[in-house]
Scaffold this active site. Structure first.
Site, PDB file in Angstrom:
ATOM      1  N   MET A 145       0.830  -1.202   0.000  1.00 31.88           N
ATOM      2  CA  MET A 145       0.000   0.000   0.000  1.00 31.88           C
ATOM      3  C   MET A 145       0.868   1.257   0.000  1.00 31.88           C
ATOM      4  SD  MET A 145      -3.521  -0.699   2.047  1.00 31.88           S
ATOM      5  CE  MET A 145      -2.874  -0.467   3.701  1.00 31.88           C
ATOM      6  N   HIS A 149       9.422  -3.367   3.572  1.00 32.02           N
ATOM      7  CA  HIS A 149       8.962  -3.583   2.200  1.00 32.02           C
ATOM      8  C   HIS A 149      10.130  -3.904   1.262  1.00 32.02           C
ATOM      9  CE1 HIS A 149       5.652  -0.789   3.644  1.00 32.02           C
ATOM     10  NE2 HIS A 149       4.965  -1.816   3.201  1.00 32.02           N
ATOM     11  N   GLN A 194     -10.495  -2.608   2.393  1.00 36.09           N
ATOM     12  CA  GLN A 194     -10.039  -3.231   3.637  1.00 36.09           C
ATOM     13  C   GLN A 194     -10.010  -2.262   4.810  1.00 36.09           C
ATOM     14  OE1 GLN A 194      -6.272  -4.190   1.621  1.00 36.09           O
ATOM     15  NE2 GLN A 194      -5.233  -3.641   3.521  1.00 36.09           N
ATOM     16  N   GLY A 196       4.773 -10.560   4.048  1.00 29.59           N
ATOM     17  CA  GLY A 196       5.535 -10.538   5.282  1.00 29.59           C
ATOM     18  C   GLY A 196       4.849 -11.272   6.421  1.00 29.59           C
ATOM     19  N   LYS A 197       5.652 -11.893   7.273  1.00 25.58           N
ATOM     20  CA  LYS A 197       5.113 -12.558   8.458  1.00 25.58           C
ATOM     21  C   LYS A 197       4.568 -11.560   9.478  1.00 25.58           C
ATOM     22  CE  LYS A 197       7.754 -16.883   8.526  1.00 25.58           C
ATOM     23  NZ  LYS A 197       8.682 -17.710   9.353  1.00 25.58           N
ATOM     24  N   GLN A 242      -2.932 -12.484   7.803  1.00 26.68           N
ATOM     25  CA  GLN A 242      -3.109 -12.171   6.384  1.00 26.68           C
ATOM     26  C   GLN A 242      -2.332 -13.150   5.511  1.00 26.68           C
ATOM     27  OE1 GLN A 242      -2.894  -8.014   4.610  1.00 26.68           O
ATOM     28  NE2 GLN A 242      -0.851  -8.758   4.110  1.00 26.68           N
ATOM     29  N   LEU A 279       8.768  -2.925  11.940  1.00 27.33           N
ATOM     30  CA  LEU A 279       8.564  -1.818  11.011  1.00 27.33           C
ATOM     31  C   LEU A 279       7.136  -1.832  10.480  1.00 27.33           C
ATOM     32  CD1 LEU A 279      11.843  -1.661   8.882  1.00 27.33           C
ATOM     33  CD2 LEU A 279      11.331  -0.658  11.106  1.00 27.33           C
TER      34      LEU A 279
END
Length: 277
Positions: free
Chosen positions: A26, A33, A57, A144-145, A150, A181
């Site tokens: 996003m 990222h 969302q 990402g974990k 998600q 982060l």
């Protein structure tokens, strides 16, 4: 790097590519990222990123309008990572008409934890991810974990719809003091930023308790939430769950099969984090 907003132009640009690695975002890109871009390059070529702040969302009282949009800076960062294409559609590009068809994740995974506190969130995530996957048609996609639930939901969705895309999980990137982060960290006031690593610290306390043999998971969850509340946080949940399905574990479940997840508000900022046990 090409910056493309049109689905038609994107498909033309990627025609003939069968090893595309995709990283949906996003925007408001940070080192977390960028680590996804680097991991994507290890699993495919070319690397395609997307930036789209997905209205579907966000709840009615959430931060869609003030979510940070930093396109020029993001483009510069992606160019340095040698990303091949940035897909940056407008709402009209991605949703040229009202999105009447939605992807609903199963209740047992989509309506717990984040889904309980953000109704409709995962429906919005699954719908936009499905649409982006259709546009990019990647061989692999990296998530990402940090957004653990998600990641699980997207992976299951891809499996059940037989999408030809492997989902790669990327480790959470943290600041030196342990704070995961997040684009929303910029909302934190100075004093809140100093306090924010406490969330990761409480997750570590839970992890240590479980590794130390504690099997009363509800007890250690309550203790961690109380510790945060005593410091001025408003915790939504701290939950020990099974990694495979995010259901509550039993005493027979091995530690290596568990994860502890948390969401809590510090001032006006809601933070999430997790730690595999």
């Amino acid at each position: 790097m090409k910056v493309i907003s049109s689905i038609h132009e994107l498909r033309d640009q990627l025609r003939g590519q069968n090893r595309t690695a995709f990283v949906p975002t996003m925007g408001n890109l940070h080192e977390g990222h960028l680590s996804l871009m680097r991991l994507a390059r290890q699993h495919g070529d070319p690397v395609v990123a997307s930036i789209f702040v997905n209205r579907l969302q966000f709840g009615p009282n959430e931060d869609f309008d003030k979510y940070p949009r930093t396109m020029e800076a993001d483009i510069e960062k992606l160019q340095k990572e040698n990303v091949y294409v940035l897909f940056a559609p407008t709402e009209k590009d991605l949703y040229p008409e009202p999105q009447e068809y939605r992807v609903h994740p199963p209740h047992d995974l989509g309506d717990i934890l984040e889904g309980e506190f953000r109704p409709g969130f995962f429906q919005g995530v699954c719908t936009v991810v499905m649409k982006l996957m259709s546009c990019v048609q990647p061989r692999v996609a990296v998530f990402g974990k940090k957004d653990y639930q998600q990641l699980m939901i997207v992976r299951r969705m891809c499996n059940q719809f037989a999408l030809p895309t492997d989902i790669i999980a990327a480790e959470t990137v943290r600041d030196a003091d342990g704070l995961a982060l997040s684009s929303r960290n910029r909302y934190l006031q100075a004093a809140e930023r100093a306090e924010a690593p406490r969330l990761a610290a409480e997750l570590n306390q839970v992890r240590e308790a479980v590794l130390g043999g504690e099997r009363d998971f509800a007890k250690i969850e309550r203790a961690a939430m109380a510790a945060l509340a005593a410091r001025g946080w408003q915790p939504d949940y701290i939950a020990v769950r099974k990694r495979s399905n995010l259901l509550p574990p039993g005493p027979e479940d091995a530690n290596a099969e568990l994860v502890v997840l948390a969401a809590a508000r510090l001032g006006a900022t809601r933070l999430i984090d997790n730690l595999e046990i």
